[in-house]
Design an enzyme around this catalytic site. Structure first.
Site, short mmCIF file in Angstrom:
data_model
loop_
_atom_site.label_atom_id
_atom_site.label_comp_id
_atom_site.label_asym_id
_atom_site.label_seq_id
_atom_site.Cartn_x
_atom_site.Cartn_y
_atom_site.Cartn_z
N ASN A 151 -9.58 -3.15 -1.41
CA ASN A 151 -10.59 -1.94 -1.12
C ASN A 151 -10.75 -0.87 -2.32
OD1 ASN A 151 -11.53 -3.25 1.29
ND2 ASN A 151 -9.48 -2.56 1.98
N ARG A 201 -16.64 4.27 -0.91
CA ARG A 201 -15.69 4.22 0.34
C ARG A 201 -14.93 5.67 0.68
NH1 ARG A 201 -9.43 2.21 -0.48
NH2 ARG A 201 -8.94 1.98 1.80
N TYR A 241 -11.13 9.63 -0.50
CA TYR A 241 -10.83 9.02 -1.95
C TYR A 241 -11.66 9.71 -3.09
CZ TYR A 241 -8.40 5.61 1.32
OH TYR A 241 -7.53 5.02 2.07
N ASN A 247 -0.90 0.41 -6.73
CA ASN A 247 -1.44 1.12 -5.77
C ASN A 247 -1.72 -0.10 -4.67
OD1 ASN A 247 -2.88 2.09 -3.57
ND2 ASN A 247 -4.32 3.53 -4.97
N HIS A 262 -0.58 6.46 -4.62
CA HIS A 262 -1.67 6.51 -3.62
C HIS A 262 -2.75 7.81 -4.07
CE1 HIS A 262 0.18 3.64 -1.11
NE2 HIS A 262 1.15 4.25 -1.59
#
Ligand code: DQA
Length: 146
Positions: free
Chosen positions: A15, A22, A27, A78, A104
């Site tokens: 993803n 997204r 993010y 990640n 992350h």
């Protein structure tokens, strides 16, 4: 190509190809291409050579670790949601015996309870989370220090 102490494999998990579209509140609005460009720029400054891949597939991430294990001296990974449950990916990180840093974008400790657990972190030398693109940059800086 032979291994060099400056070669770093960067793996983006599932993803992360949709970065910028997204869940932008979590993010951010910048794309994966922008992240990779920032990483390449930072790597040039630090004298590191990067190979960067993204995959939505657990087996592909494992194959990439295997295929690059003799080229890379370190991995920045990640694992996306695989972080929280992929023992296969954890075993692959352990199997290749490279320096590994889990990163992350979001702060996984401050989100849903299922995200607070990483099955990958125990086989990494560090976990860097919650700094957006800066998580990856901090990982490269740490690796460049040796
Ligand atoms: C993520 C956090 C994970 O929990 C999530 O599944 C992701 C992205 C991050 O970079 O913040 O896909 O790894």
């Amino acid at each position: 190509m032979a291994r060099s102490g400056r070669n770093v494999l960067v793996l983006h998990g599932p993803n992360l190809n949709l970065l910028g579209e997204r869940e932008t509140g979590i993010y951010g609005v910048r794309s994966l291409a922008e992240l990779n460009a920032a990483l390449r720029k930072k790597a040039r400054e630090l004298g590191l050579t990067l190979k960067i891949f993204q995959s939505n597939h657990e087996g592909r991430l494992i194959d990439l670790l295997h295929a690059n294990r003799k080229w890379a001296s370190a991995v920045v990974i990640n694992p996306g949601a695989y972080t929280h449950y992929s023992y296969a990916l954890r075993d692959a990180v352990a199997a290749v015996s490279l320096r590994a840093i889990e990163v992350h974008l979001s702060n996984i400790k401050k989100r849903e309870p299922f995200r607070r657990v990483s099955v990958i972190a125990p086989v990494c030398e560090a976990q860097i989370s919650g700094k957006g693109f800066g998580s990856y940059v901090a990982a490269l800086e740490r690796l460049a220090k040796g």
